[in-house]
Write a protein that holds these residues in place. Structure first.
Motif, PDB file in Angstrom:
ATOM      1  N   TRP A 240      -3.055   3.569 -13.775  1.00  0.00           N
ATOM      2  CA  TRP A 240      -2.617   2.621 -12.854  1.00  0.00           C
ATOM      3  C   TRP A 240      -1.326   2.105 -12.424  1.00  0.00           C
ATOM      4  O   TRP A 240      -0.770   1.852 -11.732  1.00  0.00           O
ATOM      5  N   ARG A 241      -0.625   2.040 -13.705  1.00  0.00           N
ATOM      6  CA  ARG A 241       0.936   1.775 -13.818  1.00  0.00           C
ATOM      7  C   ARG A 241       1.723   2.635 -13.066  1.00  0.00           C
ATOM      8  O   ARG A 241       2.690   2.541 -12.354  1.00  0.00           O
ATOM      9  N   HIS A 242       1.103   4.001 -13.183  1.00  0.00           N
ATOM     10  CA  HIS A 242       2.043   5.129 -12.232  1.00  0.00           C
ATOM     11  C   HIS A 242       1.727   4.865 -10.684  1.00  0.00           C
ATOM     12  O   HIS A 242       2.615   4.825 -10.045  1.00  0.00           O
ATOM     13  N   LEU A 243       0.553   4.548 -10.150  1.00  0.00           N
ATOM     14  CA  LEU A 243       0.254   4.298  -8.984  1.00  0.00           C
ATOM     15  C   LEU A 243       0.784   3.337  -8.639  1.00  0.00           C
ATOM     16  O   LEU A 243       1.331   3.026  -7.270  1.00  0.00           O
ATOM     17  N   LEU A 244       0.820   2.043  -9.218  1.00  0.00           N
ATOM     18  CA  LEU A 244       1.497   0.787  -8.715  1.00  0.00           C
ATOM     19  C   LEU A 244       3.089   1.010  -8.688  1.00  0.00           C
ATOM     20  O   LEU A 244       3.545   0.567  -7.691  1.00  0.00           O
TER      21      LEU A 244
ATOM     22  N   THR B 292      -2.436  -4.681  -4.612  1.00  0.00           N
ATOM     23  CA  THR B 292      -3.393  -4.064  -5.686  1.00  0.00           C
ATOM     24  C   THR B 292      -4.706  -3.255  -5.008  1.00  0.00           C
ATOM     25  O   THR B 292      -4.962  -2.339  -5.424  1.00  0.00           O
ATOM     26  N   SER B 293      -4.901  -3.737  -3.574  1.00  0.00           N
ATOM     27  CA  SER B 293      -5.967  -3.037  -3.084  1.00  0.00           C
ATOM     28  C   SER B 293      -5.359  -1.501  -2.627  1.00  0.00           C
ATOM     29  O   SER B 293      -6.105  -0.526  -2.634  1.00  0.00           O
TER      30      SER B 293
ATOM     31  N   ASP C 200       7.516  -9.016   0.346  1.00  0.00           N
ATOM     32  CA  ASP C 200       6.816  -9.548   1.520  1.00  0.00           C
ATOM     33  C   ASP C 200       5.443  -8.882   1.589  1.00  0.00           C
ATOM     34  O   ASP C 200       5.091  -8.617   2.526  1.00  0.00           O
ATOM     35  N   THR C 201       4.765  -8.866   0.620  1.00  0.00           N
ATOM     36  CA  THR C 201       3.234  -8.376   0.600  1.00  0.00           C
ATOM     37  C   THR C 201       2.613  -9.331  -0.523  1.00  0.00           C
ATOM     38  O   THR C 201       3.141 -10.059  -1.372  1.00  0.00           O
ATOM     39  N   SER C 202       1.373  -9.286  -0.180  1.00  0.00           N
ATOM     40  CA  SER C 202       0.530 -10.196  -1.354  1.00  0.00           C
ATOM     41  C   SER C 202       0.133  -9.443  -2.254  1.00  0.00           C
ATOM     42  O   SER C 202       0.207  -7.957  -2.188  1.00  0.00           O
TER      43      SER C 202
ATOM     44  N   ILE D 286       3.970  -8.674 -11.377  1.00  0.00           N
ATOM     45  CA  ILE D 286       3.478  -7.757 -10.149  1.00  0.00           C
ATOM     46  C   ILE D 286       3.462  -8.919  -8.760  1.00  0.00           C
ATOM     47  O   ILE D 286       4.142  -8.414  -8.059  1.00  0.00           O
ATOM     48  N   ALA D 287       3.082 -10.044  -9.156  1.00  0.00           N
ATOM     49  CA  ALA D 287       3.084 -11.110  -7.915  1.00  0.00           C
ATOM     50  C   ALA D 287       4.496 -11.310  -7.525  1.00  0.00           C
ATOM     51  O   ALA D 287       4.713 -11.225  -6.205  1.00  0.00           O
TER      52      ALA D 287
END
Length: 117
Positions: free
Chosen positions: A25-29, A88-89, A81-83, A73-74
């Motif tokens: 997950w952390r790599h894709l994030l 995460t989606s 400028d993204t939610s 992350i938030a």
């Protein structure tokens, strides 16, 4: 005594290759954050400043070296400028497309049987 007659083997279906492990997950994030930052033509320093984190920390997150908290992350998502849900989606979609199906991870092999009369 009777001869042993082997049953003909059915052709085996091709096995899916399991050479690459499932991505983390952390790599894709990190990939998603870097892509969004580059799309905005921002430097690490500019985005980090907006998010309230150091450029070094943001760099480590983008490279998948850090496992950031949901608050971090938030903050980074807001700086881009993204939610949080959009970010995460997008990561979840990438993870789904890169994942090996569970059915491919399990391989059952059956040998040929011989019967004696």
């Amino acid at each position: 005594m009777a001869d042993i007659v082997p049953f003909p083997r059915a052709p085996r279906p091709a096995r899916p290759r399991l050479s690459d492990p499932e991505p983390l997950w952390r790599h894709l994030l990190g990939d998603q954050l870097r892509r969004r930052r580059h799309d905005r033509d921002e430097t690490l320093t500019e985005t980090a400043e907006k998010a309230g984190v150091s450029p070094q920390y943001l760099s480590e997150v983008e490279r998948g070296r850090k496992e950031p908290s949901s608050e971090m992350i938030a903050a980074i998502a807001g700086a881009l400028d993204t939610s949080l849900i959009e970010l995460t989606s997008a990561v979840a979609d990438e993870l789904r497309s890169a994942a090996v199906p569970a059915s491919a991870a399990v391989s059952v092999s059956r040998g040929a049987f011989s019967l004696a009369a």
